[in-house]
Design a protein around this motif. Structure first.
Motif, PDB file in Angstrom:
ATOM      1  N   ALA A 270       0.831  -1.209   0.000  1.00 53.85           N
ATOM      2  CA  ALA A 270       0.000   0.000   0.000  1.00 53.85           C
ATOM      3  C   ALA A 270       0.859   1.251   0.000  1.00 53.85           C
ATOM      4  CB  ALA A 270      -0.929  -0.013   1.213  1.00 53.85           C
ATOM      5  N   HIS A 289      -5.746   1.211  -0.490  1.00 47.76           N
ATOM      6  CA  HIS A 289      -6.115   0.397   0.657  1.00 47.76           C
ATOM      7  C   HIS A 289      -6.184  -1.078   0.275  1.00 47.76           C
ATOM      8  CE1 HIS A 289      -7.796   4.329   2.012  1.00 47.76           C
ATOM      9  NE2 HIS A 289      -7.331   3.901   3.170  1.00 47.76           N
ATOM     10  N   PHE A 290      -5.857  -1.900   1.281  1.00 43.42           N
ATOM     11  CA  PHE A 290      -6.105  -3.322   1.183  1.00 43.42           C
ATOM     12  C   PHE A 290      -7.608  -3.498   1.370  1.00 43.42           C
ATOM     13  CE2 PHE A 290      -5.984  -7.410   3.887  1.00 43.42           C
ATOM     14  CZ  PHE A 290      -6.374  -8.166   2.808  1.00 43.42           C
ATOM     15  N   PHE A 300      -6.466  -5.000  -3.536  1.00 46.61           N
ATOM     16  CA  PHE A 300      -6.154  -3.607  -3.229  1.00 46.61           C
ATOM     17  C   PHE A 300      -6.981  -2.707  -4.146  1.00 46.61           C
ATOM     18  CE2 PHE A 300      -2.559  -5.546  -1.260  1.00 46.61           C
ATOM     19  CZ  PHE A 300      -2.122  -4.653  -0.294  1.00 46.61           C
TER      20      PHE A 300
END
Length: 377
Positions: A270, A289-290, A300
């Motif tokens: 990230a 973001h994951f 992601f």
């Protein structure tokens, strides 16, 4: 004999001489005033084609010499004593001359305005069809009002004429209502300006660049090369996406990595994506973001803003981000996720497939021979 005496009357010829001399003097004065004013305005507007002095100079230059002579004659005719009938006729003539000259000035102003819009350097901001239609409509109204006013001033009853024109207009409108709907749609496009020539638009299954906005149709050059012709009224009934007006693009893209990736490296992925986007020109990083756990990958989601409306530049930016992302994941020893299916047989032996001409090996390690699956040939 009395008629000849009236013609030989000295007072009559004296009045004629006064009218002729006064007309010539008044015409010379008016002509000099108009010419001087025209030259002064031209001098003020030197090098400024779109300035108001140049506009006024062009309008004043449309002053009719015949009407100036008529004004001069009418002014001169006020000097001698004239019968009441002559005075009434002169009053009507004054109005006719004034109405004609005002119509000429307005006509010149409208034509100059439309021509300046069509020939201006920023002409792309104006719809030429809309400008032409408005100028024609204004000229029709001006000359119609002028003619009706002259007829009314001369004592003609114009009520029946106006009523006839109204009925005829309604009949014509009903006969060409389809054409009129497209014409008014063209006016709406010109006034509201949802799109202009050169804009890239998408509506329905059509995507292309506006080439021409006509009186009845709009022509679009599609991405595949052909020209799409669409009626103006039909075009305004649809939702049109105008990409030329787009200053920036908000881009959202996703990618997935392998489930075997450790959590610390997931955090590093990230951060690496954010660094890549920030270092890319004309791209403003928003977030990375994951997102979640999908069927065969850790997903992601990345969001960034492209600071240009050009689609080719956006694709160049996305390509650069993708290439740098490949390098970054190799440096982190992280693999992109690939679709995977695990098949497990519980309580059964793996099927043996027999291929003709190939030696077969049978695994006899499983003592449950009675549960061995049949071979396939």
């Amino acid at each position: 004999m009395e008629q000849w005496n009236s013609w030989l009357d000295q007072e009559f010829w004296l009045n004629v001489a006064i009218v002729v001399v006064a007309s010539a003097l008044i015409y010379s004065v008016l002509r000099t005033l108009v010419s001087t004013l025209h030259k002064r305005l031209k001098a003020w507007s030197k090098g400024q084609d779109g300035s108001w002095p140049n506009f006024l100079a062009a309008v004043i230059g449309r002053t009719s010499r015949s009407l100036l002579l008529a004004f001069s004659l009418l002014l001169a005719l006020r000097l001698p004593e004239l019968p009441d009938g002559w005075q009434s006729a002169l009053s009507h003539t004054w109005f006719v001359a004034l109405a004609l000259q005002v119509a000429l000035w307005v006509d010149s102003g409208v034509r100059l305005w439309s021509r300046s819009l069509l020939m201006s350097k920023n002409g792309g901001h104006y719809n030429p069809v809309m400008t032409t239609i408005i100028s024609i409509m204004v000229l029709i109204v001006v000359w119609s009002v002028m003619l009706l006013s002259i007829l009314a001033n001369l004592g003609v009853d114009i009520t029946a004429l106006v009523a006839s024109l109204g009925v005829g207009g309604i009949a014509v409108a009903l006969a060409v209502q389809t054409v009129l709907s497209d014409v008014f749609a063209s006016l709406s496009i010109g006034v509201d300006k949802p799109f202009e020539i050169g804009d890239f638009v998408v509506f329905g299954e059509v995507a292309g660049t506006i080439e021409h906005i006509g009186l009845k149709t709009t022509r679009i050059r599609s991405l595949s090369g052909e020209q799409v012709v669409c009626a103006n009224a039909d075009l305004l009934r649809q939702v049109v996406h105008n990409y030329k007006r787009m200053d920036t693009r908000r881009i959202v893209f996703k990618f997935g990595i392998n489930y075997d990736t450790p959590s610390d490296k997931v955090r590093q992925v990230a951060e690496a994506v954010g660094d890549i986007v920030r270092a890319t020109p004309k791209a403003r990083f928003d977030r990375a973001h994951f997102l979640g756990f999908d069927e065969s990958q850790l997903t992601f989601e990345v969001v960034y803003i492209v600071l240009t409306s050009d689609y080719n530049q956006y694709m160049d930016i996305q390509q650069e981000i993708n290439l740098q992302l490949l390098d970054a994941l190799r440096d982190l020893d992280v693999r992109f996720a690939l679709p995977r299916r695990d098949l497990r047989l519980v309580g059964e032996r793996t099927p043996v497939i027999k291929v003709a001409g190939m030696p077969q090996q049978v695994d006899d390690s499983d003592p449950r021979d009675d549960q061995r699956l049949p071979r396939f040939s």
